[in-house]
Design a protein around this motif. Structure first.
Motif, short mmCIF file in Angstrom:
data_model
loop_
_atom_site.label_atom_id
_atom_site.label_comp_id
_atom_site.label_asym_id
_atom_site.label_seq_id
_atom_site.Cartn_x
_atom_site.Cartn_y
_atom_site.Cartn_z
N VAL A 134 -61.46 74.42 26.61
CA VAL A 134 -60.55 73.12 25.91
C VAL A 134 -58.88 73.97 26.27
O VAL A 134 -58.33 75.23 26.08
CB VAL A 134 -60.08 73.22 24.39
N LEU A 135 -58.23 72.92 26.65
CA LEU A 135 -56.53 72.77 27.10
C LEU A 135 -55.97 72.23 26.32
O LEU A 135 -56.22 70.98 26.05
CB LEU A 135 -56.63 71.93 28.58
N SER A 136 -54.91 72.47 26.48
CA SER A 136 -53.71 72.32 24.97
C SER A 136 -52.36 72.74 25.07
O SER A 136 -52.57 73.60 26.15
CB SER A 136 -54.14 72.85 23.62
N TYR A 137 -51.73 71.90 24.57
CA TYR A 137 -49.82 71.89 25.46
C TYR A 137 -49.45 71.49 23.78
O TYR A 137 -50.11 70.38 23.47
CB TYR A 137 -50.01 71.13 26.55
N ASN A 138 -48.82 72.46 23.08
CA ASN A 138 -47.95 72.49 21.54
C ASN A 138 -46.33 71.32 22.14
O ASN A 138 -45.76 72.35 22.85
CB ASN A 138 -47.50 73.80 21.30
N THR A 139 -46.63 70.29 21.97
CA THR A 139 -45.03 69.72 22.13
C THR A 139 -45.39 68.44 21.23
O THR A 139 -46.20 68.59 20.54
CB THR A 139 -45.07 69.07 23.05
N PRO A 140 -43.68 67.76 20.46
CA PRO A 140 -43.67 66.99 19.70
C PRO A 140 -44.03 65.67 20.58
O PRO A 140 -44.05 64.82 19.66
CB PRO A 140 -41.51 67.26 18.79
N TYR A 141 -43.80 65.85 22.10
CA TYR A 141 -44.12 64.19 22.42
C TYR A 141 -45.37 64.09 23.20
O TYR A 141 -45.83 64.60 24.64
CB TYR A 141 -43.36 64.28 23.92
N PRO A 142 -46.56 63.44 22.79
CA PRO A 142 -48.04 63.22 23.39
C PRO A 142 -48.12 62.62 24.38
O PRO A 142 -48.74 63.43 25.03
CB PRO A 142 -48.69 62.24 22.34
N TRP A 143 -46.88 62.11 24.67
CA TRP A 143 -46.99 61.95 26.33
C TRP A 143 -47.09 62.96 27.18
O TRP A 143 -47.37 62.98 28.62
CB TRP A 143 -46.72 60.72 26.39
N LEU A 144 -45.89 63.59 26.77
CA LEU A 144 -45.54 65.37 27.74
C LEU A 144 -46.62 66.15 27.85
O LEU A 144 -47.21 66.30 29.42
CB LEU A 144 -44.00 65.31 27.56
N GLY A 145 -47.38 66.15 27.23
CA GLY A 145 -48.30 66.90 26.64
C GLY A 145 -49.93 66.32 27.73
O GLY A 145 -50.59 67.01 28.34
N ALA A 146 -49.78 64.75 27.37
CA ALA A 146 -50.85 64.09 28.80
C ALA A 146 -50.37 64.19 29.62
O ALA A 146 -50.99 64.75 30.75
CB ALA A 146 -51.27 62.61 27.60
N ASP A 147 -49.07 64.17 30.59
CA ASP A 147 -48.58 64.26 31.72
C ASP A 147 -48.45 65.81 32.49
O ASP A 147 -49.44 66.07 33.13
CB ASP A 147 -47.31 63.69 31.70
N PHE A 148 -48.49 66.94 31.53
CA PHE A 148 -48.54 67.64 32.11
C PHE A 148 -50.50 68.29 32.11
O PHE A 148 -50.42 69.22 33.00
CB PHE A 148 -48.64 68.86 31.14
N LEU A 149 -51.08 68.49 30.87
CA LEU A 149 -52.40 67.70 30.81
C LEU A 149 -53.09 68.01 32.06
O LEU A 149 -54.08 68.79 32.82
CB LEU A 149 -53.34 68.58 29.95
N ASN A 150 -52.82 66.55 32.12
CA ASN A 150 -53.07 66.24 33.44
C ASN A 150 -52.98 66.32 35.23
O ASN A 150 -53.93 66.87 36.39
CB ASN A 150 -53.16 64.43 33.41
#
Length: 212
Positions: A134-150
């Motif tokens: 499971v990959l996760s990124y803690n951020t208040p900006y969901p779109w930023l987390g999605a871009d980073f994980l992709n």
């Protein structure tokens, strides 16, 4: 290497602001990118301030370590701007017509950005018996987390493929070198055997039988 690759490939080293508000890159009228040489030269954040003058022209002011270049007109896109650290490419996003007030693009050193993202990134197994992670990124900006994980997934695949390629190249080089070495050893042995036969006047039995 994986996190750094994700930052570079997805352009996450650039953040866009309208005043103090962080903007999603696809919602900004301009897209900023730097080539690898310029990224290598970047040691401090580079600020690019966009504005529209009275004539309706888009202008740019650049600030790098207090070195300010202002009044740069952007007549066409993509536009290549020569900053103090190298070439900066600015493209127009056709999906966004309105240029917000106080639009600023902050370009940060890749290594510093990679450390920032790595600090909020985590990877863990789905369960003790599962090979799925499971990959996760803690951020208040969901779109930023999605871009980073992709981008992380793409970067991981790229690094894995490159590692496999390098291993295959090293293996091929080792085998080729070993074959050359064995060939040289065989030729040396054959030369020594021929010299020994000649020195001791030995005759090949097959050759002797043919002559008889």
């Amino acid at each position: 290497a994986v996190v750094r690759g994700a930052v570079v490939d997805a352009g996450l080293y650039v953040k866009y602001y309208s005043g103090e508000a962080l903007l999603y890159k696809d919602a900004t009228p301009f897209v900023v990118s730097l080539d690898n040489a310029t990224l290598s030269n970047l040691e401090e954040p580079l600020a690019l301030n966009f504005a529209v003058n009275a004539a309706g022209e888009v202008t740019l002011a650049c600030d790098y370590c207090g070195n300010v270049q202002s009044g740069v007109s952007l007549p066409t896109f993509p536009y290549v701007f020569e900053s103090p650290v190298g070439s900066v490419t600015i493209e127009r996003n056709p999906a966004v017509e309105l240029i917000p007030d106080n639009l600023v693009a902050i370009v940060s050193p890749v290594d510093a950005v990679a450390v920032e993202y790595k600090g909020s990134f985590s990877i863990s197994p789905l369960s003790k018996t599962s090979s799925v992670v499971v990959l996760s990124y803690n951020t208040p900006y969901p779109w930023l987390g999605a871009d980073f994980l992709n981008a992380i997934i793409v970067s991981f695949n790229n690094v894995t493929n490159e590692t496999k390629r390098q291993v295959a190249c090293r293996t091929e080089a080792f085998i080729s070198e070993r074959l050359r070495s064995l060939k040289n050893e065989l030729e040396t042995m054959e030369g020594s055997l021929a010299a020994y036969k000649k020195q001791n006047e030995l005759v090949d039995p097959k050759l002797d039988a043919t002559q008889v």
